[in-house]
Scaffold this motif. Structure first.
Motif, PDB file in Angstrom:
ATOM      1  N   TYR A   1      17.109  -9.701   2.288  1.00  0.00           N
ATOM      2  CA  TYR A   1      15.903  -9.782   1.701  1.00  0.00           C
ATOM      3  C   TYR A   1      15.261 -10.647   0.823  1.00  0.00           C
ATOM      4  CZ  TYR A   1      15.971  -4.998   4.377  1.00  0.00           C
ATOM      5  OH  TYR A   1      16.131  -3.996   4.882  1.00  0.00           O
TER       6      TYR A   1
ATOM      7  N   PHE B   1       9.438  -1.790   3.885  1.00  0.00           N
ATOM      8  CA  PHE B   1       9.443  -1.217   2.689  1.00  0.00           C
ATOM      9  C   PHE B   1       7.948  -1.306   2.007  1.00  0.00           C
ATOM     10  CE2 PHE B   1      13.789  -0.407   1.323  1.00  0.00           C
ATOM     11  CZ  PHE B   1      14.643  -1.267   2.161  1.00  0.00           C
ATOM     12  N   GLY B   2       7.656  -0.651   1.140  1.00  0.00           N
ATOM     13  CA  GLY B   2       6.547  -0.497   0.528  1.00  0.00           C
ATOM     14  C   GLY B   2       6.379  -1.430  -0.564  1.00  0.00           C
ATOM     15  N   THR B   3       5.480  -1.794  -1.287  1.00  0.00           N
ATOM     16  CA  THR B   3       5.310  -2.874  -2.445  1.00  0.00           C
ATOM     17  C   THR B   3       5.884  -2.354  -3.746  1.00  0.00           C
ATOM     18  OG1 THR B   3       3.122  -2.190  -2.829  1.00  0.00           O
ATOM     19  CG2 THR B   3       3.446  -4.178  -1.191  1.00  0.00           C
TER      20      THR B   3
ATOM     21  N   TYR C   1      12.601   6.650   3.492  1.00  0.00           N
ATOM     22  CA  TYR C   1      14.047   6.463   2.397  1.00  0.00           C
ATOM     23  C   TYR C   1      13.011   6.417   1.129  1.00  0.00           C
ATOM     24  CZ  TYR C   1      17.175   4.834   6.189  1.00  0.00           C
ATOM     25  OH  TYR C   1      17.514   4.579   7.332  1.00  0.00           O
TER      26      TYR C   1
ATOM     27  N   GLN D   1      20.528   2.017   3.708  1.00  0.00           N
ATOM     28  CA  GLN D   1      21.126   0.467   3.204  1.00  0.00           C
ATOM     29  C   GLN D   1      21.351   0.590   1.821  1.00  0.00           C
ATOM     30  OE1 GLN D   1      18.343  -2.558   4.278  1.00  0.00           O
ATOM     31  NE2 GLN D   1      18.096  -1.645   6.334  1.00  0.00           N
TER      32      GLN D   1
ATOM     33  N   GLN E   1       4.792  -7.979  -3.599  1.00  0.00           N
ATOM     34  CA  GLN E   1       5.039  -7.982  -2.148  1.00  0.00           C
ATOM     35  C   GLN E   1       6.211  -7.090  -1.556  1.00  0.00           C
ATOM     36  OE1 GLN E   1       4.476 -11.836   0.005  1.00  0.00           O
ATOM     37  NE2 GLN E   1       3.946 -12.834  -1.833  1.00  0.00           N
ATOM     38  N   GLY E   2       6.804  -6.397  -2.495  1.00  0.00           N
ATOM     39  CA  GLY E   2       7.968  -5.747  -1.817  1.00  0.00           C
ATOM     40  C   GLY E   2       9.206  -6.555  -1.385  1.00  0.00           C
ATOM     41  N   LEU E   3       9.968  -5.778  -0.280  1.00  0.00           N
ATOM     42  CA  LEU E   3      10.886  -6.583   0.358  1.00  0.00           C
ATOM     43  C   LEU E   3      10.550  -6.947   1.800  1.00  0.00           C
ATOM     44  CD1 LEU E   3      12.329  -4.720  -1.879  1.00  0.00           C
ATOM     45  CD2 LEU E   3      14.527  -4.613  -0.153  1.00  0.00           C
TER      46      LEU E   3
ATOM     47  N   VAL F   1      14.159  -1.673   8.412  1.00  0.00           N
ATOM     48  CA  VAL F   1      13.490  -0.883   7.538  1.00  0.00           C
ATOM     49  C   VAL F   1      12.487  -1.722   7.091  1.00  0.00           C
ATOM     50  CG1 VAL F   1      13.381   0.237   5.312  1.00  0.00           C
ATOM     51  CG2 VAL F   1      15.330   0.464   6.888  1.00  0.00           C
TER      52      VAL F   1
ATOM     53  N   LEU G   1      10.517   2.582  -4.632  1.00  0.00           N
ATOM     54  CA  LEU G   1       9.926   1.732  -3.401  1.00  0.00           C
ATOM     55  C   LEU G   1      10.182   2.855  -2.061  1.00  0.00           C
ATOM     56  CD1 LEU G   1      11.839  -0.693  -4.871  1.00  0.00           C
ATOM     57  CD2 LEU G   1      10.384  -1.765  -3.062  1.00  0.00           C
TER      58      LEU G   1
END
Lengths: 114, 112
Positions: free
Chosen positions: A35, B102-104, B33, A103, A41-43, B100, B88
């Motif tokens: 990632y 993910f949110g910010t 998650y 994960q 911007q998150g992942l 997955v 997150l």
């Protein structure tokens, strides 16, 4: 102790150079992921691999390449084609075989292009 | 593609106060998650919710999944400085594989 290691923690690169980020896990996980994290911007998923010798592009694969020759290793190469490579890179792994295997993440590598 | 929106984006609370972080999905949730991240470090898995209405707790952190609203909430009771960090949420892809989204993230600061 089982876990995921990433090296180096900090990496500096000159424009035009390729650089390889290391990711190793001893959790015996089949699936591994890369990632990229940018502020706000998150992942975002770059590449993932569900099994040795097989990998798929994620959402932002352009300018990156990977290999999966061993179950425990999933190195990421940031090539000179990546336009904006400065970011925090995270490697993760999980068990395969279903949608509900969480994960586990490594400590990350911060790449800065000079 | 699925998108996860977290609110608030940032939060400053006084030690001992309760707080709630929300995660709303643009599509049906097949699970969710919650992770915590210290700045400049990797993500630490907190908990996973799989079924609508499911609620899980870990120490003073409780999370609930509301499938009908395509939303999950994470509640911290009696916050402590150790709770500070970025929270997150992540949702697995519906395709039966572990991709997955993910949110910010929500940045939490706890003031002593």
């Amino acid at each position: 102790d089982g876990g995921i290691t990433q090296s180096p923690k900090y990496l500096f690169r000159k424009e035009g150079q390729n650089v390889t980020l290391s990711c190793e896990q001893n959790l015996n996980h089949d699936a591994m992921y890369w990632y990229r994290q940018d502020p706000g911007q998150g992942l975002r998923l770059i590449y993932y691999s569900q099994i040795v010798n097989d990998f798929q592009k994620g959402d932002i694969a352009e300018g990156y390449s990977v290999s999966r020759e061993k179950k425990e290793s999933f190195p990421l190469t940031v090539t000179s084609a990546q336009k904006n490579p400065t970011a925090f890179y995270l490697c993760a792994s999980s068990r395969a075989g279903g949608p509900y295997n969480e994960q586990f993440f490594g400590p990350g590598t911060r790449l800065t292009v000079l | 593609s699925q998108e996860l929106e977290q609110s608030p984006q940032s939060l400053i609370v006084q030690e001992g106060k309760n707080l709630t972080i929300n995660c709303t999905s643009s599509k049906t949730l097949y699970g969710l998650y919650w992770y915590k991240q210290k700045y400049g470090e990797g993500l630490i898995f907190l908990m996973m919710l799989q079924k609508g209405g499911e609620e899980k707790s870990h120490e003073k952190i409780t999370a609930k999944l509301d499938e009908k609203k395509q939303q999950s909430s994470l509640h911290i009771t009696a916050s402590q400085p150790s709770h500070a960090g970025i929270y997150l949420c992540g949702a697995p892809d519906s395709g039966g594989y572990q991709k997955v989204t993910f949110g910010t993230g929500t940045k939490l600061q706890v003031i002593p």
